[in-house]
Design a protein around this motif. Structure first.
Motif, PDB file in Angstrom:
ATOM      1  N   MET A 197      43.489  41.776  32.345  1.00 22.29           N
ATOM      2  CA  MET A 197      42.244  41.008  32.278  1.00 22.29           C
ATOM      3  C   MET A 197      42.113  40.300  30.942  1.00 22.29           C
ATOM      4  O   MET A 197      41.653  39.153  30.867  1.00 22.29           O
ATOM      5  CB  MET A 197      41.046  41.936  32.492  1.00 22.29           C
ATOM      6  N   ALA A 245      41.961  36.778  33.318  1.00 22.72           N
ATOM      7  CA  ALA A 245      41.208  37.416  34.396  1.00 22.72           C
ATOM      8  C   ALA A 245      41.523  36.764  35.738  1.00 22.72           C
ATOM      9  O   ALA A 245      41.610  37.449  36.767  1.00 22.72           O
ATOM     10  CB  ALA A 245      39.712  37.332  34.101  1.00 22.72           C
ATOM     11  N   TRP A 257      36.493  42.379  37.629  1.00 28.09           N
ATOM     12  CA  TRP A 257      36.532  40.959  37.264  1.00 28.09           C
ATOM     13  C   TRP A 257      35.126  40.392  37.125  1.00 28.09           C
ATOM     14  O   TRP A 257      34.847  39.612  36.210  1.00 28.09           O
ATOM     15  CB  TRP A 257      37.302  40.183  38.323  1.00 28.09           C
TER      16      TRP A 257
END
Length: 382
Positions: free
Chosen positions: A171, A175, A220
């Protein structure tokens, strides 16, 4: 769930001491109650949960919120303490889930033995293998390849938490690419049946390769999804499509319970969407859940300004102790199943065991929270 999906304001009911978002705890607490009710076989109160009104159920809520809270917790630790602390915390949580799974199974086996005398409820709980072949069963339990009924999701959660440091690292790099990679793994499940084998045959019920996608979506969203999704969340067209998806899912789900509704769903459509595997998080289940998220996020306010009622406090207490309450709920669901089978299966008894079990969960969670507030670690002697 609504508050965390719309906006970036600080929650109105968050705890000031540790900046904990109590809305997430309330959401998890309610999900735990629903899961407990759904775990009781032939329980009419399951009509109060999500299970009978669409393709997805409370499991999707729990996994999504877990991904979201993991990113909040470990992402914050990364900014404040660095990678070493973050990795240790994530792995420690994975170990806690694994240890809780083992302790739960000890209690589960003992309870089944005491209640059923070693001969009854073995098939219903999938514990017969332990009593017939204890040695091999223990080995496969320790290697996350075997789980009794209603404990399967703990194996997947343990695996997801073990892999979370790698997910967080991805991430921080990108991301978007992380989400795409997660989606590709999910599609490998749908197209090529990727799975984690289980013992003595088959696969883990909550396929980690599939359910990781919903977990990653939650992470996310917490990482950077709010600003990116805000234009989509405000789209009237998308909202209309989400409502249409929920309505279609409602009709299909109700047709499973009422034969008179089966004619409303053309066979061409059912042939297209079936089978709807929960194990693999079938695409229509995922689509239904995301539609539900969109609708709830549009209809609910971004900040909760209301007072914390006793009911809300009860949900928060269970959500604060989600792992313990899930394990406790599994045992309570088995006792409720026995009560319905041995005492009475009447609607009154279903109400009694359902609300009685929830009351016991609230009491246990309140005691755990109280104990954690009173506990003060002493000096380390070694």
């Amino acid at each position: 769930m609504a508050g965390l999906l719309v906006g970036t304001h600080a929650p109105a009911i968050s705890a000031s001491k540790d900046r904990r978002d109590l809305r997430l705890d309330a959401c998890r607490g309610l999900a735990l109650w629903f899961i407990f009710i759904d775990h009781v076989p032939d329980n009419s109160l399951s009509w109060l949960t999500l299970r009978n009104y669409g393709f997805s159920d409370t499991s999707e809520v729990f996994v999504f919120v877990s991904g979201y809270t993991c990113m909040l917790a470990y992402g914050g630790a990364l900014r404040e303490h660095g990678w070493a602390t973050t990795v240790i915390r994530a792995l420690r949580r994975a170990w806690e889930i694994y240890a809780a799974f083992l302790v739960l199974l000890i209690a589960y086996f003992a309870l089944v033995w005491v209640v059923g005398g070693g001969t009854r409820y073995l098939d219903e709980t999938n514990t017969g293998f332990f009593f017939r072949e204890p040695g091999p069963t223990i080995i496969h339990i320790a290697t996350l390849q075997f789980a009794p009924v209603n404990t399967d999701i703990l194996l997947t959660f343990a695996l997801l938490h073990m892999s979370f440091p790698f997910l967080l690292w991805l991430m921080t790099k990108s991301a978007t690419i992380t989400l795409l990679l997660s989606f590709l793994v999910y599609m490998m499940v749908q197209l090529f049946d990727w799975h984690v084998p289980a013992w003595p045959s088959g696969e883990l019920y909550f396929n980690p390769f599939a359910w990781q996608f919903l977990f990653v979506i939650g992470g996310w969203f917490a990482f950077e999804g709010v600003p990116r999704l805000r234009p989509m969340l405000q789209s009237r067209l998308l909202l209309s499509l989400a409502f249409a998806c929920l309505l279609f899912s409602l009709i299909v789900a109700l047709s499973w319970q009422f034969e008179s509704l089966e004619g409303l769903v053309p066979s061409a459509i059912t042939n297209l969407i079936y089978p709807i595997y929960k194990s693999h998080l079938a695409p229509v289940r995922l689509l239904h859940f995301l539609s539900l998220v969109l609708v709830v996020s549009r209809l609910a306010p971004p900040v909760w300004h209301g007072a914390i009622t006793p009911l809300t406090t009860a949900m928060i207490r269970c959500g604060e102790n989600s792992l313990s309450m899930y394990c406790f709920g599994v045992l309570l669901a088995f006792l409720a199943q026995v009560a319905l089978a041995e005492v009475s299966g009447s609607f009154a008894m279903q109400v009694a065991v359902s609300f009685g079990g929830i009351a016991l969960m609230i009491l246990a969670a309140t005691l755990l929270t109280r104990e954690s507030q009173l506990d003060r670690r002493g000096p380390k002697l070694f």
